[in-house]
Design a protein around this motif. Structure first.
Motif, PDB file in Angstrom:
ATOM      1  N   LYS A  97       0.834  -1.205   0.000  1.00 24.91           N
ATOM      2  CA  LYS A  97       0.000   0.000   0.000  1.00 24.91           C
ATOM      3  C   LYS A  97       0.866   1.251   0.000  1.00 24.91           C
ATOM      4  O   LYS A  97       0.579   2.224  -0.720  1.00 24.91           O
ATOM      5  CB  LYS A  97      -0.930   0.006   1.214  1.00 24.91           C
ATOM      6  CG  LYS A  97      -2.068  -0.994   1.134  1.00 24.91           C
ATOM      7  CD  LYS A  97      -2.940  -0.943   2.382  1.00 24.91           C
ATOM      8  CE  LYS A  97      -4.055  -1.980   2.322  1.00 24.91           C
ATOM      9  NZ  LYS A  97      -4.866  -1.979   3.563  1.00 24.91           N
ATOM     10  N   HIS A  98       1.931   1.268   0.803  1.00 28.41           N
ATOM     11  CA  HIS A  98       2.844   2.413   0.840  1.00 28.41           C
ATOM     12  C   HIS A  98       3.463   2.647  -0.533  1.00 28.41           C
ATOM     13  O   HIS A  98       3.531   3.782  -1.013  1.00 28.41           O
ATOM     14  CB  HIS A  98       3.957   2.170   1.864  1.00 28.41           C
ATOM     15  CG  HIS A  98       3.498   2.205   3.279  1.00 28.41           C
ATOM     16  ND1 HIS A  98       2.335   2.826   3.682  1.00 28.41           N
ATOM     17  CD2 HIS A  98       4.066   1.681   4.408  1.00 28.41           C
ATOM     18  CE1 HIS A  98       2.205   2.697   4.987  1.00 28.41           C
ATOM     19  NE2 HIS A  98       3.235   1.998   5.452  1.00 28.41           N
ATOM     20  N   ILE A  99       3.896   1.568  -1.176  1.00 28.91           N
ATOM     21  CA  ILE A  99       4.527   1.688  -2.492  1.00 28.91           C
ATOM     22  C   ILE A  99       3.542   2.256  -3.507  1.00 28.91           C
ATOM     23  O   ILE A  99       3.886   3.137  -4.302  1.00 28.91           O
ATOM     24  CB  ILE A  99       5.062   0.322  -2.953  1.00 28.91           C
ATOM     25  CG1 ILE A  99       6.261  -0.088  -2.091  1.00 28.91           C
ATOM     26  CG2 ILE A  99       5.462   0.362  -4.428  1.00 28.91           C
ATOM     27  CD1 ILE A  99       6.747  -1.502  -2.341  1.00 28.91           C
ATOM     28  N   LYS A 155       3.642   8.133   7.513  1.00 29.87           N
ATOM     29  CA  LYS A 155       4.699   8.776   8.285  1.00 29.87           C
ATOM     30  C   LYS A 155       6.021   8.039   8.103  1.00 29.87           C
ATOM     31  O   LYS A 155       6.092   6.833   8.220  1.00 29.87           O
ATOM     32  CB  LYS A 155       4.311   8.778   9.761  1.00 29.87           C
ATOM     33  CG  LYS A 155       5.135   9.708  10.623  1.00 29.87           C
ATOM     34  CD  LYS A 155       4.627   9.668  12.047  1.00 29.87           C
ATOM     35  CE  LYS A 155       3.227  10.180  12.156  1.00 29.87           C
ATOM     36  NZ  LYS A 155       2.728  10.155  13.542  1.00 29.87           N
ATOM     37  N   GLY A 156       7.068   8.801   7.814  1.00 26.95           N
ATOM     38  CA  GLY A 156       8.386   8.197   7.675  1.00 26.95           C
ATOM     39  C   GLY A 156       8.776   7.921   6.244  1.00 26.95           C
ATOM     40  O   GLY A 156       9.942   7.832   5.926  1.00 26.95           O
ATOM     41  N   ILE A 157       7.810   7.777   5.338  1.00 30.03           N
ATOM     42  CA  ILE A 157       8.171   7.526   3.939  1.00 30.03           C
ATOM     43  C   ILE A 157       7.438   8.501   3.023  1.00 30.03           C
ATOM     44  O   ILE A 157       7.386   8.309   1.824  1.00 30.03           O
ATOM     45  CB  ILE A 157       7.849   6.086   3.513  1.00 30.03           C
ATOM     46  CG1 ILE A 157       6.343   5.824   3.579  1.00 30.03           C
ATOM     47  CG2 ILE A 157       8.579   5.085   4.350  1.00 30.03           C
ATOM     48  CD1 ILE A 157       5.959   4.516   2.925  1.00 30.03           C
ATOM     49  N   SER A 158       6.852   9.551   3.634  1.00 28.93           N
ATOM     50  CA  SER A 158       6.075  10.500   2.840  1.00 28.93           C
ATOM     51  C   SER A 158       6.888  11.073   1.689  1.00 28.93           C
ATOM     52  O   SER A 158       7.989  11.563   1.854  1.00 28.93           O
ATOM     53  CB  SER A 158       5.589  11.624   3.749  1.00 28.93           C
ATOM     54  OG  SER A 158       4.889  12.582   3.024  1.00 28.93           O
ATOM     55  N   GLU A 177       4.056   5.778  -5.405  1.00 30.06           N
ATOM     56  CA  GLU A 177       4.072   5.807  -6.874  1.00 30.06           C
ATOM     57  C   GLU A 177       3.026   6.773  -7.404  1.00 30.06           C
ATOM     58  O   GLU A 177       3.260   7.492  -8.376  1.00 30.06           O
ATOM     59  CB  GLU A 177       3.825   4.404  -7.429  1.00 30.06           C
ATOM     60  CG  GLU A 177       5.022   3.468  -7.248  1.00 30.06           C
ATOM     61  CD  GLU A 177       4.727   2.051  -7.714  1.00 30.06           C
ATOM     62  OE1 GLU A 177       3.520   1.724  -7.875  1.00 30.06           O
ATOM     63  OE2 GLU A 177       5.679   1.285  -7.915  1.00 30.06           O
ATOM     64  N   SER A 178       1.862   6.800  -6.743  1.00 28.77           N
ATOM     65  CA  SER A 178       0.804   7.720  -7.164  1.00 28.77           C
ATOM     66  C   SER A 178       1.234   9.169  -6.977  1.00 28.77           C
ATOM     67  O   SER A 178       1.010  10.019  -7.839  1.00 28.77           O
ATOM     68  CB  SER A 178      -0.470   7.436  -6.369  1.00 28.77           C
ATOM     69  OG  SER A 178      -1.483   8.364  -6.675  1.00 28.77           O
ATOM     70  N   ARG A 179       1.878   9.458  -5.830  1.00 28.52           N
ATOM     71  CA  ARG A 179       2.339  10.820  -5.562  1.00 28.52           C
ATOM     72  C   ARG A 179       3.423  11.243  -6.552  1.00 28.52           C
ATOM     73  O   ARG A 179       3.401  12.359  -7.082  1.00 28.52           O
ATOM     74  CB  ARG A 179       2.889  10.913  -4.135  1.00 28.52           C
ATOM     75  CG  ARG A 179       1.849  10.713  -3.051  1.00 28.52           C
ATOM     76  CD  ARG A 179       2.490  10.881  -1.693  1.00 28.52           C
ATOM     77  NE  ARG A 179       1.531  10.608  -0.626  1.00 28.52           N
ATOM     78  CZ  ARG A 179       1.762  10.871   0.655  1.00 28.52           C
ATOM     79  NH1 ARG A 179       2.915  11.402   1.008  1.00 28.52           N
ATOM     80  NH2 ARG A 179       0.865  10.605   1.571  1.00 28.52           N
ATOM     81  N   LEU A 180       4.362  10.342  -6.790  1.00 26.87           N
ATOM     82  CA  LEU A 180       5.437  10.655  -7.730  1.00 26.87           C
ATOM     83  C   LEU A 180       4.882  10.881  -9.127  1.00 26.87           C
ATOM     84  O   LEU A 180       5.317  11.786  -9.843  1.00 26.87           O
ATOM     85  CB  LEU A 180       6.469   9.533  -7.739  1.00 26.87           C
ATOM     86  CG  LEU A 180       7.308   9.373  -6.470  1.00 26.87           C
ATOM     87  CD1 LEU A 180       8.201   8.140  -6.583  1.00 26.87           C
ATOM     88  CD2 LEU A 180       8.146  10.611  -6.210  1.00 26.87           C
TER      89      LEU A 180
END
Length: 363
Positions: A136-138, A322-325, A142-145
């Motif tokens: 989910k984080h990935i 949090k932490g990988i934003s 990817e969506s943000r990038l």
């Protein structure tokens, strides 16, 4: 039949749905999960399983493959995969090749063969939940990038096509003026209103193009004394349509600050990345009222040195990333600030990003 074992005393307690038609086995699994700190609910048939998944939040489903009734566990897992992002671990006493191949199609996070011990259950559950969170984080990163890259592409394209757009736009405005003059001569107010509307919409397009071109002007390699208030307003204008669509207020407060010695285009990128991060946080709010981003610029002093302090504050919900934003974007942002001999940090208590820029040329 439905039963719950354990209570959510803390918000970080993971919830697990056990789909098992053997009541004794289901109770034993739930009791084991409780001992490891989970909250477990069990159901015994397909309809109850689907209803729970549709109406409640679960972090994991432990799914018996062989169930009494018209649907087996693999069919239920297929429905889950289509509607929810919930990891599934299969429980079964059967390990034949045909069953395994059917199960593979649903991309399960694990496969436990009965009978299994509590340690195997715990390890499988922990690994499945962890793997699901990482995936989910990935996807979010990817969506943000991708969105950041989309904006950068839009800016570059706008710069390239502005001439082609502005030429016909000028012709449209001239024609609108001619139509308005003709309408006045003929005493036709309806035609004049239409000409006025054409001119108004054309002006709006011209402003959009101007904002995009202004934002995309490449000065990344040039160091000079720049007005951060102007750079900030340019960035907000670039994001205005997104804020308008999502109901976000972006307020800017600029104190009496001097010019900053910087690379303006890179500072635009810093502001874009951090405001975009604030926007994502604000959009975690379930309500659409009161979404707000506040950006302030002021002069500050630290260790006898004056600098400009920029704060980007949001009123979003708790940050699940949090932490990988922003990951790569955030690393780029940090490197730009470091290149400018500034500092950057996050204050979770005020839900704010802070960064500083020197007023004088860095040595």
């Amino acid at each position: 039949m439905t039963a719950v074992v354990g209570t959510d005393k803390e918000t970080d307690v993971k919830r697990i749905l056990v789909v098992e038609d053997e009541r004794i086995i289901a109770i034993n699994i739930c009791s084991t999960l409780k001992q490891y700190g989970y909250n477990a609910t069990y159901v015994s048939d397909a309809n109850d399983a689907i209803e729970h998944i549709e109406t409640e939040h679960f972090d994991l489903v432990l799914m018996d493959i062989m169930l009494n009734g018209p649907m087996d566990g693999i069919e239920i897992a297929t429905i889950i995969k289509k509607t929810k992002e919930i990891p599934v671990i299969y429980l079964t006493a059967y390990s034949d090749e045909a069953t395994i191949n059917r199960a593979k199609a649903t991309e399960p996070f694990g496969y436990l063969i009965k009978p299994f011990n509590s340690r195997d259950l715990y390890i499988s559950v922990e690994m499945a939940i962890y793997k699901s969170q990482v995936q989910k984080h990935i996807r979010n990163v990817e969506s943000r990038l991708a969105e950041n890259q989309k904006w950068e592409t839009i800016a570059l394209v706008a710069s390239g096509i502005s001439h082609e757009v502005n030429n016909p736009l000028t012709s449209i405005l001239n024609l609108a003026d001619l139509i308005a003059a003709e309408a006045k001569k003929l005493g036709n107010p309806s035609l004049g209103e239409k000409a006025s509307k054409i001119a108004e919409e054309s002006d709006r397009i011209a402003k959009i193009i101007k904002n995009l071109v202004s934002y995309s002007q490449s000065t990344s390699s040039q160091w000079n004394y720049s007005n951060l208030g102007t750079i900030l307003n340019d960035t907000r204008s670039f994001l205005h349509q997104y804020f308008l669509k999502e109901g976000i207020q972006c307020e800017i407060e600029v104190g009496d600050v001097p010019l900053a010695y910087c690379q303006p285009q890179k500072i635009k990128q810093v502001l874009l990345n951090l405001i975009q991060d604030a926007r994502v946080r604000v959009n975690t709010r379930e309500d659409t009222i009161g979404r707000k981003i506040a950006v302030s610029l002021q002069q500050a002093e630290e260790d006898g040195t004056n600098h400009i302090l920029i704060q980007i504050k949001d009123n979003g919900a708790e940050d699940l990333m949090k932490g990988i934003s922003q990951m790569n974007s955030l690393e780029v942002t940090k490197s730009i600030i470091a290149e400018h001999k500034g500092k950057m940090y996050r204050d979770e208590n005020s839900s704010s990003w802070f960064f500083t820029l020197p007023i004088v040329k860095p040595l």
